[in-house]
Write an enzyme that holds these catalytic residues in place. Structure first.
Site, PDB file in Angstrom:
ATOM      1  CG  MET A  27      -1.919  -1.102   1.087  1.00 46.09           C
ATOM      2  SD  MET A  27      -3.328  -1.131   2.481  1.00 46.09           S
ATOM      3  CE  MET A  27      -2.355  -0.926   3.870  1.00 46.09           C
ATOM      4  CG  ASP A  46       9.935   0.409   4.033  1.00 39.08           C
ATOM      5  OD1 ASP A  46      10.142  -0.685   4.905  1.00 39.08           O
ATOM      6  OD2 ASP A  46       8.835   0.111   3.246  1.00 39.08           O
ATOM      7  CG  ASP A  69      13.453   1.750  13.518  1.00 34.26           C
ATOM      8  OD1 ASP A  69      12.138   1.486  13.804  1.00 34.26           O
ATOM      9  OD2 ASP A  69      14.099   1.182  14.341  1.00 34.26           O
ATOM     10  CE1 TYR A 161      -2.139  -5.008  12.194  1.00 31.95           C
ATOM     11  CE2 TYR A 161      -4.574  -5.739  12.250  1.00 31.95           C
ATOM     12  CZ  TYR A 161      -3.286  -4.903  11.319  1.00 31.95           C
ATOM     13  OH  TYR A 161      -3.593  -4.284  10.401  1.00 31.95           O
ATOM     14  CE  LYS A 165      -2.671  -1.352  11.859  1.00 35.67           C
ATOM     15  NZ  LYS A 165      -1.804  -0.401  11.362  1.00 35.67           N
ATOM     16  CB  VAL A 194      -4.840  -4.907   1.196  1.00 33.56           C
ATOM     17  CG1 VAL A 194      -4.260  -4.056  -0.165  1.00 33.56           C
ATOM     18  CG2 VAL A 194      -5.823  -3.764   1.692  1.00 33.56           C
ATOM     19  CB  THR A 196       0.109  -5.999   0.398  1.00 30.79           C
ATOM     20  OG1 THR A 196      -0.570  -6.398   1.950  1.00 30.79           O
ATOM     21  CG2 THR A 196      -0.644  -4.837   0.123  1.00 30.79           C
TER      22      THR A 196
END
Length: 267
Positions: A27, A46, A69, A161, A165, A194, A196
């Site tokens: 993404m 990245d 980072d 996770y 979020k 998605v 990816t």
């Protein structure tokens, strides 16, 4: 999969500088390509340096790569200082970098969770800390936090996770309240599944891939560029009165539970 936007005649980001995290692939890559196609100078960041540099070279123009980072504050300070020194401004920050951790409540790995929170939550917090003074000096700016469909619901097996979020969703609301008076808008985007490396780690294709998404109303996985287009909308002047909003880009996954075969559904 390389994503290109040849023939794009829009220029919503002419003269603007965007920092995009986790932009070497997936993404983030789609977002970097679209922003650049619409006129932005893109700072691709990245930890995947080889992929990031290759992407910047492929996009060309003023696109540049800087290693970042997101869990390290000194790294953030260096990237923002670079953008200001090189381009004189930062108009948009897209907090896209993220990581996934499968864990039950009882099986929680505390050290792994600290790492996850450093990327998924502290990263966006520190990014805002360092770009906001630049945006305040300009009297405007946009921060887009990429959360998840799992920031809109609970999911078994993804306790850490999901918590990160939801926290990013809440952070977005607070940032919108604090920064709105300075002309800075903050919104969250909530992708569903998605296609990816994170969303399709085994590289499944065709019916094998779509089989996992038959309970999603649109009955398919999403594409990176579909999320990128919503992110670009939020970051552009087209969304100039949007602040503190959350946008689900999930094929209807967060709308509720879809039961194929019941009345009102296709056969």
């Amino acid at each position: 999969m390389a994503l290109h936007y040849e023939g794009c005649e829009m220029s919503r980001f002419d003269g603007r500088v965007a920092i995009i995290t986790g932009a070497a692939q997936g993404m983030g890559e789609a977002t970097a390509r679209l922003f650049a196609a619409e006129g932005a100078t893109v700072v691709i960041t990245d930890v995947l340096e080889e992929k990031g540099r290759a992407l910047a070279a492929d996009i060309g123009g003023d696109a540049v790569f800087r290693g970042l980072d997101v869990s390290d504050e000194a790294s953030w300070a260096a990237v923002v200082a670079f953008a200001v020194e090189r381009f004189g401004r930062v108009d948009v920050l897209v907090n896209n970098a993220g990581m996934l951790q499968f864990s039950s409540v009882e099986g929680l790995d505390v050290d792994a969770t600290r790492t996850l929170l450093g990327v998924n939550l502290l990263g966006p917090m520190m990014g805002a800390k360092h770009v906001v003074p630049v945006m305040k000096a300009a009297g405007k700016g946009v921060i887009v936090n990429i959360s998840s469909v799992d920031g809109l619901r609970g999911v078994n097996g993804l306790s850490a996770y999901t918590a990160s979020k939801w926290a990013l969703r809440g952070l977005t609301k607070t940032q919108a309240l604090e920064l709105g008076p300075s002309g800075i808008r903050v919104c969250s985007v909530h992708p569903g599944g998605v296609d990816t490396a994170l969303g399709n780690p085994f590289g499944r294709e065709g019916d094998e891939l779509q089989a996992n998404y038959q309970n999603v109303p649109l009955r398919r996985i999403g594409l990176p560029e579909e999320v990128a287009r919503v992110t670009a909308f939020v970051a552009s002047d087209d969304a100039s009165y949007m602040n503190g909003a959350e946008l689900a880009v999930d094929g209807g996954w967060s709308a509720g539970t879809y039961y194929p075969g019941l009345p009102g559904t296709p056969s």
